[in-house]
Design a protein around this motif. Structure first.
Motif, PDB file in Angstrom:
ATOM      1  N   THR A 240       0.850  -1.073   0.036  1.00  0.00           N
ATOM      2  CA  THR A 240      -0.026   0.008  -0.067  1.00  0.00           C
ATOM      3  C   THR A 240       0.947   1.466  -0.022  1.00  0.00           C
ATOM      4  O   THR A 240       0.196   2.357  -0.249  1.00  0.00           O
ATOM      5  N   VAL A 241       2.165   1.226   0.183  1.00  0.00           N
ATOM      6  CA  VAL A 241       2.872   2.255   0.056  1.00  0.00           C
ATOM      7  C   VAL A 241       2.889   2.755  -1.354  1.00  0.00           C
ATOM      8  O   VAL A 241       3.562   3.881  -1.650  1.00  0.00           O
ATOM      9  N   ARG A 242       2.659   1.991  -2.302  1.00  0.00           N
ATOM     10  CA  ARG A 242       2.896   2.052  -3.520  1.00  0.00           C
ATOM     11  C   ARG A 242       1.571   2.716  -4.303  1.00  0.00           C
ATOM     12  O   ARG A 242       1.076   2.338  -5.359  1.00  0.00           O
ATOM     13  N   ILE A 243       0.736   3.446  -3.424  1.00  0.00           N
ATOM     14  CA  ILE A 243      -0.558   3.864  -3.941  1.00  0.00           C
ATOM     15  C   ILE A 243      -0.240   5.235  -3.987  1.00  0.00           C
ATOM     16  O   ILE A 243      -0.151   5.907  -2.959  1.00  0.00           O
ATOM     17  N   GLN A 244      -0.446   5.849  -5.296  1.00  0.00           N
ATOM     18  CA  GLN A 244      -0.481   7.433  -5.382  1.00  0.00           C
ATOM     19  C   GLN A 244      -1.820   7.900  -5.380  1.00  0.00           C
ATOM     20  O   GLN A 244      -2.729   7.293  -6.311  1.00  0.00           O
ATOM     21  N   THR A 245      -2.343   8.718  -5.035  1.00  0.00           N
ATOM     22  CA  THR A 245      -3.635   9.627  -4.969  1.00  0.00           C
ATOM     23  C   THR A 245      -3.672  10.745  -5.189  1.00  0.00           C
ATOM     24  O   THR A 245      -2.675  11.546  -5.068  1.00  0.00           O
ATOM     25  N   GLU A 246      -4.825  11.278  -5.793  1.00  0.00           N
ATOM     26  CA  GLU A 246      -4.943  12.432  -6.266  1.00  0.00           C
ATOM     27  C   GLU A 246      -5.977  13.099  -5.340  1.00  0.00           C
ATOM     28  O   GLU A 246      -7.021  12.693  -5.674  1.00  0.00           O
ATOM     29  N   GLU A 247      -5.883  14.161  -4.593  1.00  0.00           N
ATOM     30  CA  GLU A 247      -7.007  14.665  -3.862  1.00  0.00           C
ATOM     31  C   GLU A 247      -7.334  15.843  -4.323  1.00  0.00           C
ATOM     32  O   GLU A 247      -6.740  16.577  -4.894  1.00  0.00           O
ATOM     33  N   TYR A 248      -8.586  16.374  -3.673  1.00  0.00           N
ATOM     34  CA  TYR A 248      -9.193  17.715  -4.022  1.00  0.00           C
ATOM     35  C   TYR A 248      -9.451  18.501  -2.917  1.00  0.00           C
ATOM     36  O   TYR A 248     -10.154  18.089  -1.864  1.00  0.00           O
ATOM     37  N   ARG A 249      -8.815  19.461  -2.855  1.00  0.00           N
ATOM     38  CA  ARG A 249      -8.831  20.711  -1.715  1.00  0.00           C
ATOM     39  C   ARG A 249      -8.986  21.960  -2.159  1.00  0.00           C
ATOM     40  O   ARG A 249      -8.847  22.162  -3.153  1.00  0.00           O
ATOM     41  N   SER A 250      -9.711  22.714  -1.386  1.00  0.00           N
ATOM     42  CA  SER A 250      -9.744  24.204  -1.597  1.00  0.00           C
ATOM     43  C   SER A 250      -8.728  25.225  -1.171  1.00  0.00           C
ATOM     44  O   SER A 250      -8.084  24.925  -0.094  1.00  0.00           O
ATOM     45  N   LEU A 251      -8.692  26.353  -1.838  1.00  0.00           N
ATOM     46  CA  LEU A 251      -7.630  27.388  -1.390  1.00  0.00           C
ATOM     47  C   LEU A 251      -8.213  28.640  -1.329  1.00  0.00           C
ATOM     48  O   LEU A 251      -9.532  28.804  -1.350  1.00  0.00           O
ATOM     49  N   THR A 252      -7.605  29.341  -0.243  1.00  0.00           N
ATOM     50  CA  THR A 252      -8.207  30.700  -0.017  1.00  0.00           C
ATOM     51  C   THR A 252      -7.390  31.949  -0.601  1.00  0.00           C
ATOM     52  O   THR A 252      -7.964  33.048  -0.571  1.00  0.00           O
ATOM     53  N   GLY A 253      -6.406  31.729  -1.048  1.00  0.00           N
ATOM     54  CA  GLY A 253      -5.466  32.722  -1.769  1.00  0.00           C
ATOM     55  C   GLY A 253      -5.491  32.817  -3.054  1.00  0.00           C
ATOM     56  O   GLY A 253      -6.626  32.321  -3.941  1.00  0.00           O
ATOM     57  N   ASP A 254      -4.791  33.493  -3.948  1.00  0.00           N
ATOM     58  CA  ASP A 254      -4.795  33.853  -5.393  1.00  0.00           C
ATOM     59  C   ASP A 254      -3.343  33.707  -6.016  1.00  0.00           C
ATOM     60  O   ASP A 254      -2.440  34.073  -5.663  1.00  0.00           O
ATOM     61  N   PRO A 255      -3.361  32.289  -6.673  1.00  0.00           N
ATOM     62  CA  PRO A 255      -2.234  31.838  -7.208  1.00  0.00           C
ATOM     63  C   PRO A 255      -1.680  32.942  -8.446  1.00  0.00           C
ATOM     64  O   PRO A 255      -0.482  32.583  -8.829  1.00  0.00           O
ATOM     65  N   PHE A 256      -2.692  33.791  -8.751  1.00  0.00           N
ATOM     66  CA  PHE A 256      -2.101  34.499  -9.953  1.00  0.00           C
ATOM     67  C   PHE A 256      -1.808  35.792  -9.437  1.00  0.00           C
ATOM     68  O   PHE A 256      -1.126  36.776 -10.124  1.00  0.00           O
ATOM     69  N   GLU A 257      -1.885  36.168  -8.316  1.00  0.00           N
ATOM     70  CA  GLU A 257      -1.288  37.622  -7.705  1.00  0.00           C
ATOM     71  C   GLU A 257       0.144  37.627  -7.505  1.00  0.00           C
ATOM     72  O   GLU A 257       0.902  36.652  -7.201  1.00  0.00           O
ATOM     73  N   PRO A 258       0.964  38.659  -7.981  1.00  0.00           N
ATOM     74  CA  PRO A 258       2.218  38.824  -7.937  1.00  0.00           C
ATOM     75  C   PRO A 258       2.702  38.894  -6.638  1.00  0.00           C
ATOM     76  O   PRO A 258       2.132  38.953  -5.680  1.00  0.00           O
TER      77      PRO A 258
END
Length: 358
Positions: A240-258
């Motif tokens: 089970t160490v060899r299980i890769q998962t993709e999870e969904y979480r929300s952000l509160t910031g702005d990744p486009f902001e300088p």
């Protein structure tokens, strides 16, 4: 690290002339996949091609126009293979999802959208690996990029457990059938339709997956589905160490902001960091007011990052010497932290001399 995160955040950026992060890309194809899913392709200018090279399973962040907030930022997995031209993502609309509905309803060829370069860790180490892919619904999007890439290799084999509500919900159904005919036993697809068989259980998955228990698992979908895969894999005798998962979480910031600029005051008491990345070594001043990613970007270094909130893991690196304040560590497992891994978008200096390795 055993997980990958796709993130989303509402962004209030009303000034389109601001020096924003990312690139404005042109949509060059729009392909309906099902009644609720659409593939959107972006042309990449030659001058930016190196920055948009990607590994199968990675994602891009898109600024989706919004009359209320300027735009909302959403991360979508890349569904195309690196060998295909440009970058394509596949969006499945959700009932209450503003961005997914806007993209499916409004995007046309020739439209221009702001995009951040590819990022993410949900990718196999080798394109010739034998893998077990597990997806539910729109979780197929990063899996499809991985599947296409492995099948393009000389020897890689894929077993794919793909759960959907019904036959009409299967994204890439025709292509999977065609690929099955082309590659024969190198591709085995198990379509699990809830309308016909109910939701799959850990026992259902374990019985089917036993034949592939020497393979690494990549799974993407709702949290209950991925937990079912973990439980079924354990029951079937997988490592089970060899299980890769993709999870969904929300952000509160702005990744486009300088990013915030340095000030004379912050630089006056800055520490020193040596950064080793891509076979290059950089000696940088590191103010306590800024994260490692801030410092590297301001220094013109090609820096891996995406969410800037410690949730996607794209900026994971190792602390080889010195001390840092970790900040948020959502994308790291406890064992990762114990092994010295940190998140560059969160870490701030806690000693005067620090060494970092990417």
């Amino acid at each position: 690290m055993t997980s990958e995160t796709r993130t989303s955040t509402a962004v209030d950026s009303r000034d389109p002339s601001a020096a924003l992060i990312g690139d404005v890309l042109t949509v060059d194809r729009v392909v309906p996949e099902t009644a609720d899913a659409t593939t959107i392709g972006f042309a990449i200018p030659d001058a930016r091609s190196a920055d948009y090279e990607f590994a199968p399973g990675q994602f891009v962040t898109v600024a989706v126009p919004s009359a209320q907030t300027g735009w909302v930022a959403r991360c979508y997995s890349i569904s195309s293979a690196p060998s295909q031209p440009g970058v394509a993502l596949t969006v499945k609309r959700t009932t209450t999802g503003y961005a997914s509905n806007w993209l499916c309803d409004n995007v046309s060829v020739g439209d221009r959208l702001r995009v951040l370069p590819p990022s993410g860790l949900f990718s196999p180490r080798s394109p010739e690996a034998d893998l077990l892919l597990c997806a539910a619904g729109s979780g197929v999007t990063p899996e499809m990029s991985i599947l296409r890439t492995v099948l393009e290799s000389v020897t890689g084999r894929i077993a794919f457990f793909y759960a959907n509500r019904d036959a009409e919900s299967i994204i890439f159904g025709d292509e999977l059938a065609e690929l099955g005919e082309r590659y024969g036993e190198r591709l085995v697809v198990e379509h699990w339709l809830e309308a016909e068989r109910g939701r799959p259980t850990a026992g259902d998955f374990a019985r089917w997956a036993q034949a592939y228990r020497d393979r690494e698992i990549f799974t993407c979908g709702p949290a209950p589905f991925m937990q079912m895969i973990r439980d079924g894999a354990a029951a079937a005798g997988f490592d089970t160490v060899r299980i890769q998962t993709e999870e969904y979480r929300s952000l509160t910031g702005d990744p486009f902001e300088p990013m915030a600029e340095f000030t004379e005051e912050s630089l006056s008491d800055a520490g020193h960091v040596e950064v080793n990345i891509d076979d290059e070594t950089y000696q940088l001043a590191w103010p306590a007011t800024h994260t490692l990613v801030d410092v590297m970007v301001h220094s013109g270094i090609d820096t891996p990052y995406a969410c800037r909130e410690g949730k996607c893991g794209a900026c994971t690196c190792r602390l080889a010497e010195g001390e840092v304040d970790l900040g948020r560590t959502d994308a790291l497992e406890p064992d990762d932290i114990a092994d010295g891994y940190i998140l560059g978008c969160q870490a701030k200096p806690a000693s005067k001399v620090i060494k970092i390795e990417f």
